[in-house]
Design an enzyme around this catalytic site. Structure first.
Site, PDB file in Angstrom:
ATOM      1  N   ASP A   1       0.831  -1.209   0.000  1.00  0.00           N
ATOM      2  CA  ASP A   1       0.000   0.000   0.000  1.00  0.00           C
ATOM      3  C   ASP A   1       0.864   1.258   0.000  1.00  0.00           C
ATOM      4  OD1 ASP A   1      -2.513  -0.889  -0.206  1.00  0.00           O
ATOM      5  OD2 ASP A   1      -3.112  -0.489   1.858  1.00  0.00           O
TER       6      ASP A   1
ATOM      7  N   LYS B   1      -2.168   4.420  -4.218  1.00  0.00           N
ATOM      8  CA  LYS B   1      -2.113   5.618  -5.071  1.00  0.00           C
ATOM      9  C   LYS B   1      -0.697   6.161  -5.025  1.00  0.00           C
ATOM     10  CE  LYS B   1      -6.660   7.366  -4.059  1.00  0.00           C
ATOM     11  NZ  LYS B   1      -7.091   7.679  -2.741  1.00  0.00           N
TER      12      LYS B   1
ATOM     13  N   MET C   1      -7.810  10.049   8.661  1.00  0.00           N
ATOM     14  CA  MET C   1      -8.293  10.591   7.377  1.00  0.00           C
ATOM     15  C   MET C   1      -9.204  11.798   7.597  1.00  0.00           C
ATOM     16  SD  MET C   1      -9.158   6.898   5.631  1.00  0.00           S
ATOM     17  CE  MET C   1      -9.763   6.138   7.126  1.00  0.00           C
TER      18      MET C   1
HETATM   19  N1  SAH Z   1      -4.162   1.001   8.765  1.00  0.00           N
HETATM   20  C1  SAH Z   1      -3.608   2.294   9.068  1.00  0.00           C
HETATM   21  C2  SAH Z   1      -4.599   3.412   8.764  1.00  0.00           C
HETATM   22  C3  SAH Z   1      -4.949   3.534   7.303  1.00  0.00           C
HETATM   23  S1  SAH Z   1      -6.066   4.848   6.978  1.00  0.00           S
HETATM   24  C4  SAH Z   1      -3.159   2.342  10.521  1.00  0.00           C
HETATM   25  O1  SAH Z   1      -3.490   1.434  11.293  1.00  0.00           O
HETATM   26  O2  SAH Z   1      -2.441   3.252  10.892  1.00  0.00           O
HETATM   27  C5  SAH Z   1      -4.970   6.128   6.514  1.00  0.00           C
HETATM   28  C6  SAH Z   1      -4.893   7.178   7.587  1.00  0.00           C
HETATM   29  O3  SAH Z   1      -4.050   6.745   8.632  1.00  0.00           O
HETATM   30  C7  SAH Z   1      -4.273   8.477   7.140  1.00  0.00           C
HETATM   31  O4  SAH Z   1      -5.201   9.287   6.470  1.00  0.00           O
HETATM   32  C8  SAH Z   1      -3.871   9.071   8.445  1.00  0.00           C
HETATM   33  O5  SAH Z   1      -4.979   9.590   9.133  1.00  0.00           O
HETATM   34  C9  SAH Z   1      -3.406   7.849   9.198  1.00  0.00           C
HETATM   35  N2  SAH Z   1      -1.949   7.652   9.121  1.00  0.00           N
HETATM   36  C10 SAH Z   1      -1.306   6.585   8.623  1.00  0.00           C
HETATM   37  N3  SAH Z   1       0.025   6.719   8.769  1.00  0.00           N
HETATM   38  C11 SAH Z   1       0.234   7.890   9.382  1.00  0.00           C
HETATM   39  C12 SAH Z   1       1.382   8.593   9.832  1.00  0.00           C
HETATM   40  N4  SAH Z   1       2.622   8.105   9.675  1.00  0.00           N
HETATM   41  N5  SAH Z   1       1.218   9.787  10.432  1.00  0.00           N
HETATM   42  C13 SAH Z   1      -0.016  10.300  10.624  1.00  0.00           C
HETATM   43  N6  SAH Z   1      -1.133   9.689  10.220  1.00  0.00           N
HETATM   44  C14 SAH Z   1      -1.025   8.502   9.611  1.00  0.00           C
END
Ligand code: SAH
Length: 414
Positions: A53, A75, A187
């Site tokens: 991803d 993306k 998000m």
């Molecule tokens: N499965 C992932 C979340 C995926 S949804 C998890 O458990 O973290 C994608 C969202 O995750 C992004 O829009 C943001 O809100 C958050 N996100 C993922 N990585 C991040 C990071 N390094 N810093 C801040 N927000 C993050």
């Protein structure tokens, strides 16, 4: 019983490991490579195909096999992401062809990662998939600036909620405000104005502490702290964007005032000026693979960077051990081999009965780590013997030893 994710389409034949195909849904953690789990690195080291991803830090692919097929399905650079059905179809194609497949997602695969949907689709096709949890951004991002998502003085619980509004519809912000729990919004950046407006309208205090953390645990991490009333403006002024986690609630007041970028930036900068000062002593059984050795070494390194390794050292009976040679060749590392007598001359704290029986010495990795350092007498162990998958690893620092050499050279010249 340990449930291994053996795909049912290819029945496991006892004693024929090569005939097994496996499917994993793996969480890569929030960004900092060191926040991936050991289980994830082990699965990555086995997978034939890895579907990645876009939020995954590509550096974690260092744990993949050199010959693994890597497919980016998120993306990237403005290109649309592969539709969900397409991803599952690709996984099934590879599994049907007998290849083991790892699906690698940012954070945790079951937290807003559509991992649940992929698991359902694979189950429907008769595939059992092994879930490898990861550290979710909703916990790691606040923690990266010192915010605990729960704290008995501030919140009795935490709610993970999407700010996206798609799929299951708009969250009930009024009901969430009434829980008085920490709100962690994934998000949420694009709709931050609306979210803040809804919370204020529901009666949440304008002075509620808030934080937004962008690219948490990565070198480029940034954050904004403000009260709810000023939060949306402050985020806009700072130009914060995705990916970011939003934290709303009393715990946000615990953010460290001058929170620096997380450990990954330290790691990155230390990698930039990595001094090759480490000697890695390795003991392994016959036919240990390069991947197994690599995982054991990375586990023993802890917060030290791979780039700091100057030498790999072992006993001379390993001169033809293919896994060890391949591991050194892969990283252009110098392998030094020592005789039984040289090794026996260095005492170890916990003698190993197995080493004594098979090799006639009390231990291999610790003496070799010290011998591999330029001047063994002045080197010191920074990681005592650790064992991972039958590979023993110890690490010595040659830093002082190198200074001593410099002194010796100067003395020679004078
Ligand atoms: N499965 C992932 C979340 C995926 S949804 C998890 O458990 O973290 C994608 C969202 O995750 C992004 O829009 C943001 O809100 C958050 N996100 C993922 N990585 C991040 C990071 N390094 N810093 C801040 N927000 C993050």
């Amino acid at each position: 019983m340990v449930r291994v994710g053996v795909a049912r389409i290819v029945p496991a034949v006892h004693g024929q490991r090569a005939a097994m195909t496996r499917a994993w849904l793996i969480g890569a953690g929030p960004g900092d490579v060191e926040l991936i789990t050991l289980k994830a690195t082990r699965a990555l080291a086995q997978a034939d195909v890895i579907l990645v991803d876009n939020l995954v830090n590509p550096d974690v692919l260092q744990f993949a096999r050199a010959d693994a097929l890597i497919v980016h399905v998120g993306k990237r650079g403005g290109h649309p992401s592969t539709p969900q059905e397409g991803i599952v179809a690709q996984m099934l194609d590879h599994l049907n062809a007998g290849r083991s497949v790892a699906r690698l997602k940012g954070g945790d695969p079951f937290v807003f990662g559509r991992g649940g949907e992929e698991q359902q689709a694979l189950h429907a096709a008769g595939i059992e998939v092994e879930i490898v949890s990861g550290i979710t951004a909703g916990i790691a991002a606040p923690a990266a600036i010192g915010i605990p998502v729960t704290h008995r003085d501030h919140a009795q619980g935490v709610v993970f909620v999407t700010g996206h509004g798609a799929g299951s519809g708009e969250p009930d912000w009024g009901a969430l405000a009434a829980t008085r729990m920490t709100l962690v919004v994934y998000m949420g950046m694009r709709r931050l104005n609306d979210i803040v407006g809804a919370l204020l309208a529901a009666g949440m205090h304008a002075d509620t502490p808030c934080a937004a953390i962008e690219s948490a645990t990565r070198p480029e991490q940034r954050h904004v702290l403000a009260t709810l009333g000023e939060f949306a403006d402050a985020v806009t002024r700072a130009g914060l964007g995705s990916p970011a986690i939003v934290v709303i609630g009393g715990v946000a007041s615990l953010a460290l005032a001058r929170a620096a970028a997380a450990s990954s930036s330290d790691a990155a900068s230390s990698q930039g000026r990595a001094m090759k000062t480490l000697s890695v002593g390795i003991g392994c059984r016959l036919h240990t693979s390069a991947d197994e050795i690599e995982i054991a070494v990375r586990a023993a390194l802890g917060s030290h960077a791979f780039e700091e390794i100057a030498t790999v050292a072992s006993i001379e009976t390993k001169a033809d051990e293919r896994g060890l040679l391949e591991f050194c060749a892969r990283h252009a590392l110098r392998l030094k081999l020592f005789s039984r007598e040289q090794i026996a001359a260095i005492s170890v704290e916990e003698p190993s009965a197995a080493a004594r029986e098979h090799l006639g010495v009390d231990g291999v990795c610790e003496p070799c780590a010290l011998l591999g350092a330029s001047v063994a007498r002045t080197a010191h162990l920074i990681a005592r013997k650790t064992v991972y998958a039958g590979v023993t690893v110890a690490i010595a620092s040659t830093e002082r030893a190198q200074r001593n050499i410099a002194t010796l050279i100067q003395q020679d010249l004078s």
